[in-house]
Design an enzyme around this catalytic site. Structure first.
Site, PDB file in Angstrom:
ATOM      1  N   LYS A   1       1.094  -4.013   9.639  1.00 44.82           N
ATOM      2  CA  LYS A   1       2.272  -3.570   8.888  1.00 44.82           C
ATOM      3  C   LYS A   1       2.984  -2.529   9.748  1.00 44.82           C
ATOM      4  CE  LYS A   1       3.829  -1.853   4.385  1.00 44.82           C
ATOM      5  NZ  LYS A   1       4.812  -0.877   4.901  1.00 44.82           N
TER       6      LYS A   1
ATOM      7  N   PRO B   1       0.854  -1.188   0.000  1.00 44.44           N
ATOM      8  CA  PRO B   1       0.000   0.000   0.000  1.00 44.44           C
ATOM      9  C   PRO B   1       0.889   1.238   0.000  1.00 44.44           C
ATOM     10  CG  PRO B   1       0.118  -0.931   2.210  1.00 44.44           C
ATOM     11  CD  PRO B   1       0.918  -1.838   1.315  1.00 44.44           C
ATOM     12  N   MET B   2       0.701   2.122  -0.976  1.00 46.06           N
ATOM     13  CA  MET B   2       1.508   3.335  -1.074  1.00 46.06           C
ATOM     14  C   MET B   2       0.578   4.505  -1.348  1.00 46.06           C
ATOM     15  SD  MET B   2       4.804   1.950  -3.218  1.00 46.06           S
ATOM     16  CE  MET B   2       5.740   3.444  -2.867  1.00 46.06           C
TER      17      MET B   2
ATOM     18  N   GLY C   1       7.148  -2.568  -2.982  1.00 45.59           N
ATOM     19  CA  GLY C   1       6.652  -1.205  -3.001  1.00 45.59           C
ATOM     20  C   GLY C   1       7.254  -0.402  -4.131  1.00 45.59           C
ATOM     21  N   ARG C   2       8.183   0.491  -3.812  1.00 44.76           N
ATOM     22  CA  ARG C   2       8.752   1.386  -4.806  1.00 44.76           C
ATOM     23  C   ARG C   2       9.428   0.634  -5.950  1.00 44.76           C
ATOM     24  NH1 ARG C   2       9.465   6.689  -3.184  1.00 44.76           N
ATOM     25  NH2 ARG C   2      11.365   6.904  -4.419  1.00 44.76           N
TER      26      ARG C   2
ATOM     27  N   ASN D   1       9.539  -6.404   3.748  1.00 44.55           N
ATOM     28  CA  ASN D   1       9.252  -5.221   2.949  1.00 44.55           C
ATOM     29  C   ASN D   1      10.412  -4.237   3.094  1.00 44.55           C
ATOM     30  OD1 ASN D   1       7.413  -2.285   3.516  1.00 44.55           O
ATOM     31  ND2 ASN D   1       7.594  -3.180   1.499  1.00 44.55           N
TER      32      ASN D   1
ATOM     33  N   HIS E   1       8.831  -3.604   7.771  1.00 44.40           N
ATOM     34  CA  HIS E   1       9.770  -2.732   7.064  1.00 44.40           C
ATOM     35  C   HIS E   1      10.837  -2.346   8.090  1.00 44.40           C
ATOM     36  CE1 HIS E   1      10.438   0.777   4.091  1.00 44.40           C
ATOM     37  NE2 HIS E   1      11.492   0.684   4.873  1.00 44.40           N
TER      38      HIS E   1
ATOM     39  N   GLN F   1      -6.375  -1.467   4.356  1.00 44.66           N
ATOM     40  CA  GLN F   1      -5.460  -0.964   5.382  1.00 44.66           C
ATOM     41  C   GLN F   1      -6.040   0.265   6.065  1.00 44.66           C
ATOM     42  OE1 GLN F   1      -1.512   1.186   4.917  1.00 44.66           O
ATOM     43  NE2 GLN F   1      -0.786  -0.802   5.644  1.00 44.66           N
TER      44      GLN F   1
ATOM     45  N   CYS G   1       3.643   3.970   8.848  1.00 42.21           N
ATOM     46  CA  CYS G   1       3.762   5.114   7.958  1.00 42.21           C
ATOM     47  C   CYS G   1       4.256   6.359   8.697  1.00 42.21           C
ATOM     48  CB  CYS G   1       2.421   5.412   7.304  1.00 42.21           C
ATOM     49  SG  CYS G   1       2.526   6.742   6.092  1.00 42.21           S
TER      50      CYS G   1
END
Length: 306
Positions: A131, A4-5, A215-216, A191, A160, A62, A92
Site C-alpha cells: 500500500k 487500515p486506519m 477509508g474515511r 484508495n 492512494h 499490515q 503512511c
C-alpha cells in the site's frame, strides 16, 4: 476492502463492519516493526491479533517499519502466528515523524526498496501486497517503482494518489491511478477520497482499477459498502442518515466498552470516529457530540439527533 486506519480500524470496528456490511477484505491497523529488538519484532498484542481471517472475512496484516532484516523477521513471525496475507505500508505520513525511514518515509530512499521488496517476497509464502502513496514529494515516483513491484512478484498494489508530504490535503489525483493501471500488469486497488457510491462507481469506471479500498468515507458511513453494491440507497434521505448515525454510534459505544478500559477512553475513541464525518446536515450535532464529557451526555445528545 476496508482500509487500515491507525486508531480507527481496531478489532471492534472491523467486527462491526463484518457484521453489518461484510467487506471482501479487512486489514489490521498497522503493526509497528521494532528494528531495535534482537528477537521479537512485533508486540505480543499484535501477534495475538493475527489470524488468516476475521469473522470469515480475509484479514490482511499490515506491517510498518524499516530495515530489511527487521521487516523480514516480522513477516516470518506474522506468518507463524497465522497471517495468510501481509501488506507493507509505504504510504503512511506517520513515517515522516520518526527517526527511521518508515511508512511513506521509505519512499525517500527508493534505492533501498529493491532489497526489501525482494526479501519480503522471498520470505512470505502467502499473499504479499504493498500500500503506497504516489510518491514522497513527486506524484510521478510511482511509475519508477512499478518495474520493481512487478519483478518481485507483488500480488497487488493499493494506491492512494497523493504524495506523502501532502498528507490528507488537496485531492487524490485518480488520473494517476488510471495511468498506473494502464502501465502495470499488477492488479491495482484504488484508495482515496471515496465518500459516496457515485465516487466509487466513477472511480472504477474511469481508472480501470480492480477494486476499491474504503477509508474515511466508510468510517463516516459504514453502509457505503452496501451503497456501492446497490443494496442500500446511494443517496439516503436525511432522516435515514440520522437513524444510521444513531445506530452506528450506539453500537460503537457498546463494542468499545468491551474492548477499551474506562468511559474516557471509550468516548475518545468514538470521538476519533466523529472526526471523519463531513455531512453538513449534522455538522452542529457532531460538534456537540464531540464536546460531551460523559457517556450520559454523549448518549443524550445522540438521542436528540434528527
Amino acid at each position: 476492502m476496508l482500509a487500515p486506519m491507525q486508531g480507527l480500524t481496531n478489532q471492534a470496528m472491523r467486527r462491526l463492519f463484518i457484521d453489518w456490511v461484510r467487506p471482501d477484505t479487512v486489514f489490521t491497523e498497522f503493526m509497528r516493526v521494532n528494528a531495535a529488538a534482537p528477537v521479537r519484532r512485533l508486540s505480543a498484542t499484535d501477534l495475538r491479533e493475527i489470524a488468516p481471517q476475521e469473522g470469515g472475512v480475509p484479514l490482511v496484516v499490515q506491517l510498518i517499519g524499516h530495515g530489511c532484516e527487521a521487516l523480514v523477521s516480522a513477516a516470518r513471525s506474522a506468518q507463524a502466528a497465522g497471517a495468510a496475507h501481509i501488506n507493507l505500508n509505504l504510504g503512511c505520513p506517520y513515517g515522516r515523524m520518526t527517526s527511521g525511514l518508515t511508512g511513506g518515509g521509505m519512499l525517500q530512499r527508493p534505492e533501498l526498496l529493491e532489497e526489501i521488496i525482494f526479501a519480503l517476497r522471498n520470505a512470505i509464502t502467502g499473499g504479499f501486497s504493498v500500500k503506497l502513496r504516489a510518491g514522497y514529494d513527486d506524484p510521478n515516483q510511482i511509475f519508477e517503482l512499478l518495474p520493481l513491484f512487478e519483478a518481485a512478484g507483488v500480488d497487488f498494489l493499493v494506491l492512494h494518489p497523493r504524495t506523502v508530504i501532502q498528507e490528507y490535503q488537496g485531492v487524490a489525483d485518480h488520473g494517476i491511478t488510471a495511468r498506473v493501471v494502464r502501465q502495470t500488469r499488477l492488479p491495482v486497488i484504488a484508495n482515496g477520497d471515496i465518500r459516496t457510491a457515485a465516487d466509487g462507481a466513477r472511480l472504477l469506471e474511469e481508472s480501470g482499477a480492480v477494486g476499491l479500498m474504503l477509508g474515511r468515507g466508510a468510517i463516516a458511513d459504514p453502509l457505503l459498502f452496501q451503497r456501492l453494491r446497490g443494496s442500500a440507497p446511494a443517496e439516503p434521505a436525511k432522516a435515514e442518515r440520522a437513524a444510521m448515525l444513531q445506530r452506528y454510534l450506539k453500537e460503537l459505544l457498546a463494542r468499545y466498552g468491551e474492548l477499551f478500559c474506562g468511559e474516557t477512553q471509550v468516548l475518545n475513541k468514538v470521538k476519533g470516529v466523529l472526526a471523519t464525518f463531513d455531512d453538513a446536515d449534522f455538522e452542529k450535532a457532531v460538534r456537540q457530540l464531540r464536546k460531551a464529557k460523559t457517556m450520559a451526555a454523549f448518549s443524550a445528545r445522540l438521542a436528540e439527533l434528527e
